[in-house]
Write a protein that holds these residues in place. Structure first.
Motif, PDB file in Angstrom:
ATOM      1  N   LEU A 201     -45.922  28.608 -52.868  1.00 11.91           N
ATOM      2  CA  LEU A 201     -47.030  29.148 -51.454  1.00 11.91           C
ATOM      3  C   LEU A 201     -45.755  30.551 -50.362  1.00 11.91           C
ATOM      4  O   LEU A 201     -45.467  31.350 -50.633  1.00 11.91           O
ATOM      5  N   PHE A 202     -44.495  29.413 -50.204  1.00  9.87           N
ATOM      6  CA  PHE A 202     -43.742  29.831 -49.217  1.00  9.87           C
ATOM      7  C   PHE A 202     -43.502  31.085 -50.618  1.00  9.87           C
ATOM      8  O   PHE A 202     -42.438  32.281 -49.625  1.00  9.87           O
ATOM      9  N   SER A 203     -42.827  30.537 -51.307  1.00 10.07           N
ATOM     10  CA  SER A 203     -41.401  31.334 -52.525  1.00 10.07           C
ATOM     11  C   SER A 203     -43.463  33.204 -52.664  1.00 10.07           C
ATOM     12  O   SER A 203     -42.154  34.131 -52.432  1.00 10.07           O
ATOM     13  N   ALA A 204     -44.024  33.001 -52.891  1.00  8.70           N
ATOM     14  CA  ALA A 204     -45.442  34.002 -52.629  1.00  8.70           C
ATOM     15  C   ALA A 204     -44.680  34.345 -51.874  1.00  8.70           C
ATOM     16  O   ALA A 204     -45.711  35.668 -51.111  1.00  8.70           O
ATOM     17  N   MET A 205     -45.139  34.487 -50.267  1.00 11.28           N
ATOM     18  CA  MET A 205     -44.792  34.627 -48.884  1.00 11.28           C
ATOM     19  C   MET A 205     -43.899  35.475 -48.915  1.00 11.28           C
ATOM     20  O   MET A 205     -44.262  36.690 -48.516  1.00 11.28           O
ATOM     21  N   LEU A 208     -44.295  38.594 -50.907  1.00 11.09           N
ATOM     22  CA  LEU A 208     -45.184  39.704 -50.690  1.00 11.09           C
ATOM     23  C   LEU A 208     -44.933  39.994 -49.336  1.00 11.09           C
ATOM     24  O   LEU A 208     -45.506  40.497 -48.071  1.00 11.09           O
ATOM     25  N   ALA A 209     -43.917  39.811 -48.080  1.00 15.25           N
ATOM     26  CA  ALA A 209     -43.630  39.715 -46.827  1.00 15.25           C
ATOM     27  C   ALA A 209     -44.289  41.256 -45.978  1.00 15.25           C
ATOM     28  O   ALA A 209     -44.631  41.140 -45.189  1.00 15.25           O
ATOM     29  N   LEU A 210     -43.828  42.133 -46.623  1.00 20.48           N
ATOM     30  CA  LEU A 210     -43.936  43.052 -45.951  1.00 20.48           C
ATOM     31  C   LEU A 210     -45.491  44.075 -46.258  1.00 20.48           C
ATOM     32  O   LEU A 210     -45.707  44.118 -45.268  1.00 20.48           O
ATOM     33  N   ASP A 211     -45.825  43.561 -47.220  1.00 28.12           N
ATOM     34  CA  ASP A 211     -47.475  43.566 -47.709  1.00 28.12           C
ATOM     35  C   ASP A 211     -48.326  43.015 -47.128  1.00 28.12           C
ATOM     36  O   ASP A 211     -49.668  43.449 -46.074  1.00 28.12           O
ATOM     37  N   LEU A 299     -38.027  34.356 -43.478  1.00 22.24           N
ATOM     38  CA  LEU A 299     -39.593  34.934 -43.814  1.00 22.24           C
ATOM     39  C   LEU A 299     -40.692  35.725 -42.898  1.00 22.24           C
ATOM     40  O   LEU A 299     -40.518  36.148 -42.762  1.00 22.24           O
ATOM     41  N   LEU A 300     -39.964  34.617 -41.603  1.00 17.52           N
ATOM     42  CA  LEU A 300     -40.631  35.053 -40.515  1.00 17.52           C
ATOM     43  C   LEU A 300     -40.779  36.118 -39.610  1.00 17.52           C
ATOM     44  O   LEU A 300     -41.594  36.792 -39.453  1.00 17.52           O
ATOM     45  N   LYS A 301     -38.880  37.221 -39.785  1.00 17.92           N
ATOM     46  CA  LYS A 301     -38.964  37.615 -38.997  1.00 17.92           C
ATOM     47  C   LYS A 301     -39.079  39.165 -40.768  1.00 17.92           C
ATOM     48  O   LYS A 301     -40.016  39.712 -39.634  1.00 17.92           O
ATOM     49  N   ALA A 302     -39.133  38.938 -41.568  1.00 17.76           N
ATOM     50  CA  ALA A 302     -39.932  39.679 -42.536  1.00 17.76           C
ATOM     51  C   ALA A 302     -41.097  39.931 -42.724  1.00 17.76           C
ATOM     52  O   ALA A 302     -41.773  40.331 -42.831  1.00 17.76           O
ATOM     53  N   LEU A 303     -41.872  38.472 -41.815  1.00 20.63           N
ATOM     54  CA  LEU A 303     -43.470  39.005 -41.655  1.00 20.63           C
ATOM     55  C   LEU A 303     -44.019  39.441 -40.396  1.00 20.63           C
ATOM     56  O   LEU A 303     -44.705  39.859 -40.103  1.00 20.63           O
ATOM     57  N   GLY A 304     -42.398  40.281 -39.892  1.00 21.72           N
ATOM     58  CA  GLY A 304     -42.978  40.848 -38.269  1.00 21.72           C
ATOM     59  C   GLY A 304     -42.651  40.154 -36.974  1.00 21.72           C
ATOM     60  O   GLY A 304     -42.867  40.456 -36.444  1.00 21.72           O
TER      61      GLY A 304
END
Ligand code: NAD
Ligand code: ZN
Length: 365
Positions: A201-205, A208-211, A299-304
């Motif tokens: 799930l972490f890899s999937a996120m 897809l982080a930008l979406d 990842l957290l940064k990529a999610l905004g």
């Protein structure tokens, strides 16, 4: 049942009850199937915003199960999660002559579910309830696990009860109307679930982080993965005497930040910052690699999420010291040993005693 629907049955040991958790875009069509046979009347309870958005649709779906539906709204927002609002709802149910052959249908985000769920837990010593979560945070987190409650001046969620709903109906398309800020609150909990128990799930996120930054259709696979992490821990430890504590990942520092901000900081940002700092503590301790802690940060940064810490540790530590996981005056936190794996200290517990110096060392300059 519809073929694209996922179903879990959550049985609890402490309480003699089972909860069906259904996931899918046609999930509301299953209401007649899961409707408690002994219930003739329904009270649909949700905040005014979600009632305006979804009330008609839910009432239509309920009309084929319940003989009569009473709709009770209340002002949206965390401030409605209090004793007075619970009492008001209870008085309305009493005035309408509700007895035990009734079902509370809780509609909305975590506030609506916690409040309406707590009404269900104590009205005439307990009514059946069905949850229809509409925020991402409620779908992946608050709707699962049977915790209900309200806030008081002394703190959040201090008064409440464990009361399993009979069913949770999760239609991911309902969250598309969420404001981005509310969406982000749910995303942080999804990252938390991935770090606790699901590396895929972490890899999937990550992919897809930008979406994922704005409300979007999350694939059923990702919703399922996130839900399964929480469901597995609730199944194992309903009353939170052991492994369920892992769900507090990111929340020791997160609650400290929320407290220091006078509860003005968004919960999702507090959890994101908490995941960031707590994974650095895990890396400094040698529990997980520095590279894994960096992946969490990235990842957290990529999610905004803006991972600039707004307060220094001295503002936050008094609030962390008040955390309920603490023992013997030491701050306790749960820590990961890798992405998708949580650690257990040698004393056999689930949380680690962490010194303030250690937190200071891991605190980003
Ligand atoms: N019981 C548990 O295990 C548990 C777990 C986590 C959090 N919680 C609780 O959940 C609460 C937070 O939940 P939340 O973040 O869902 O907040 P919330 O219920 O206040 O919902 C956030 C806002 O979004 C609106 N909204 C909800 N769904 C919408 C939709 N589909 N479209 C447009 N607007 C929508 C609501 O009206 C509200 O204004 C906290 O009180 C927290 O303590 C409980
Ligand atoms: Zn949380």
């Amino acid at each position: 049942m519809h073929s694209t629907m996922q179903t879990w049955i959550l049985k609890t040991t402490g309480q003699n009850s089972t909860c069906s958790i259904l996931l899918g875009e046609q999930v509301l069509e299953s209401l007649p199937e899961i409707w408690p046979k002994d219930c003739g009347r329904a009270a649909l309870i949700g905040d005014d915003e979600v009632m305006a958005l979804f009330g008609d649709r839910i009432r239509r779906a309920l009309s084929s199960c319940a003989g009569q539906v009473l709709s009770l709204g209340f002002p949206a927002g965390e401030k409605s999660k209090r004793r007075e609002m619970k009492a008001k709802l209870e008085d309305q149910l009493l005035a309408a002559g509700f007895d035990r052959q009734a079902c509370i249908v809780a509609l909305g985000g975590g506030v609506s579910l916690d409040l309406a769920g707590f009404v269900a837990a104590t009205f005439k010593r307990g009514l059946a309830s069905i949850y229809i979560p509409t925020s991402l945070l409620a779908q992946v987190d608050a709707a699962i696990g049977g915790k209900t409650g309200i806030n008081t001046e002394a703190g959040k969620n201090l008064i409440g009860a464990f009361h399993m709903p009979r069913a949770v109906l999760i239609d991911p398309s309902l969250t598309l109307s969420l404001p981005t800020a509310e969406w982000q609150n749910g995303l942080a909990e999804m990252v938390k679930h991935a770090v606790i128990g699901d590396a895929a799930l972490f890899s999937a996120m990550e992919r897809l982080a930008l979406d994922l930054r704005q409300p979007t259709r999350i694939s059923p696979e990702m919703m399922r993965s996130s839900l399964e992490v929480k469901i597995a821990l609730v199944r194992e430890d309903f009353l939170e005497q052991g492994a369920r504590a892992w769900l507090n990942l990111g929340h020791t520092v997160g609650h400290g930040l929320e407290g220091a901000s006078g509860y003005r900081m968004a919960h999702g940002l507090a959890v994101a910052l908490g995941l960031f700092v707590e994974s650095r503590i895990a890396a400094f301790r040698g529990l997980m690699s520095a590279a894994e802690a960096e992946r969490i940060e990235d990842l957290l940064k990529a999610l905004g999420f803006d991972l600039e810490l707004p307060f220094d540790l001295d503002r936050i530590s008094p609030h962390m010291k008040a955390d309920k996981k603490n023992r013997d005056g030491a701050i306790h936190m749960v820590l990961p040993v890798g992405i998708g794996r949580m650690g257990r200290p040698r004393d056999g517990g689930y949380s680690y005693a962490v010194t303030e110096d250690e937190i200071r060392e891991a605190w980003p300059a």
